[in-house]
Design a protein around this motif. Structure first.
Motif, PDB file in Angstrom:
ATOM      1  N   UNK A  18       0.984  -0.853   0.263  1.00  0.00           N
ATOM      2  CA  UNK A  18       0.147  -0.298   0.003  1.00  0.00           C
ATOM      3  C   UNK A  18       1.174   0.717   0.173  1.00  0.00           C
ATOM      4  N   UNK A  19       0.535   2.022  -0.768  1.00  0.00           N
ATOM      5  CA  UNK A  19       1.711   3.161  -1.440  1.00  0.00           C
ATOM      6  C   UNK A  19       1.124   4.263  -0.898  1.00  0.00           C
ATOM      7  N   UNK A  20       1.561   4.938  -0.207  1.00  0.00           N
ATOM      8  CA  UNK A  20       0.787   6.629   1.013  1.00  0.00           C
ATOM      9  C   UNK A  20       0.856   7.361  -0.801  1.00  0.00           C
ATOM     10  N   UNK A  51       3.395   1.216   6.079  1.00  0.00           N
ATOM     11  CA  UNK A  51       3.591   0.262   7.595  1.00  0.00           C
ATOM     12  C   UNK A  51       2.733  -0.005   8.445  1.00  0.00           C
ATOM     13  N   UNK A  52       2.036  -0.878   8.802  1.00  0.00           N
ATOM     14  CA  UNK A  52       1.816  -0.941  10.282  1.00  0.00           C
ATOM     15  C   UNK A  52       2.919  -1.081  10.910  1.00  0.00           C
ATOM     16  N   UNK A  86      -5.857   4.173   4.453  1.00  0.00           N
ATOM     17  CA  UNK A  86      -4.626   3.577   3.441  1.00  0.00           C
ATOM     18  C   UNK A  86      -3.747   2.512   4.340  1.00  0.00           C
ATOM     19  N   UNK A  87      -4.020   3.750   5.498  1.00  0.00           N
ATOM     20  CA  UNK A  87      -2.938   2.739   7.208  1.00  0.00           C
ATOM     21  C   UNK A  87      -4.186   1.412   6.926  1.00  0.00           C
ATOM     22  N   UNK A  92      -4.471  -4.556   6.451  1.00  0.00           N
ATOM     23  CA  UNK A  92      -5.370  -5.679   6.276  1.00  0.00           C
ATOM     24  C   UNK A  92      -4.720  -6.730   5.268  1.00  0.00           C
ATOM     25  N   UNK A  93      -3.598  -6.393   4.072  1.00  0.00           N
ATOM     26  CA  UNK A  93      -3.491  -7.096   3.603  1.00  0.00           C
ATOM     27  C   UNK A  93      -2.560  -8.003   4.362  1.00  0.00           C
TER      28      UNK A  93
END
Length: 159
Positions: A18-20, A51-52, A86-87, A92-93
């Motif tokens: 996931x990109x910012x 990133x989480x 996005x976070x 969730x990924x």
């Protein structure tokens, strides 16, 4: 173009990080402005990965707070970021990892946390209507869909 199509997919089916976007970078800049030094886990520019956070990361971030800034201001800034779409997608990924303050992976996201983030992400979709597929021509509803639609319309009418 491809990014728009990817945004409608479930985060569990996407393999790319996931990109910012500008929105996330602005949120992370607000967090870093409250600290004595920037922290490595936050995306610094558009296109950096979201990133989480590692569990307990607050204990590493809190000491970096500038003396003139209140703890509640930092808490609000961090909460705005970690409750963003996005976070939640990043958490969730499938296969996502939690990261320390420097951005280094430390442990996998638990299944419970992943499912919680997925339900939050789906809540975002339900609120903005993006979970409904957009079709060029409306298809004939099935009998079940027609009955369901009629029942929902009845509930919406004031009594």
């Amino acid at each position: 173009m491809g990014q728009k199509a990817d945004a409608t997919k479930s985060p569990r089916t996407r393999s790319a990080p996931v990109l910012a976007r500008e929105r996330e970078v602005a949120k992370t800049a607000a967090i870093n402005a409250l600290l004595t030094r920037p922290i490595g886990i936050l995306p610094a520019k558009v296109g950096d990965p979201v990133r989480p956070f590692a569990l307990g990361l607050w204990n590493d971030v809190r000491p970096l707070l500038k003396p003139e800034v209140s703890v509640s201001a930092l808490r609000k800034a961090v909460a705005t970021y970690v409750h963003s779409r996005r976070y939640q997608m990043a958490v969730a990924k499938t296969g996502s990892l939690r990261h320390d303050i420097n951005g280094e992976p430390v442990e996998p996201v638990s299944d419970a946390d992943r499912m919680d983030a997925l339900s939050k992400y789906e809540g975002f979709q339900a609120r903005d209507g993006s979970s409904k597929p957009k079709s060029a021509s409306p298809a004939q509803p099935t009998k079940t869909e027609a009955i369901r639609s009629a029942l929902l319309r009845r509930k919406e009418k004031p009594r």
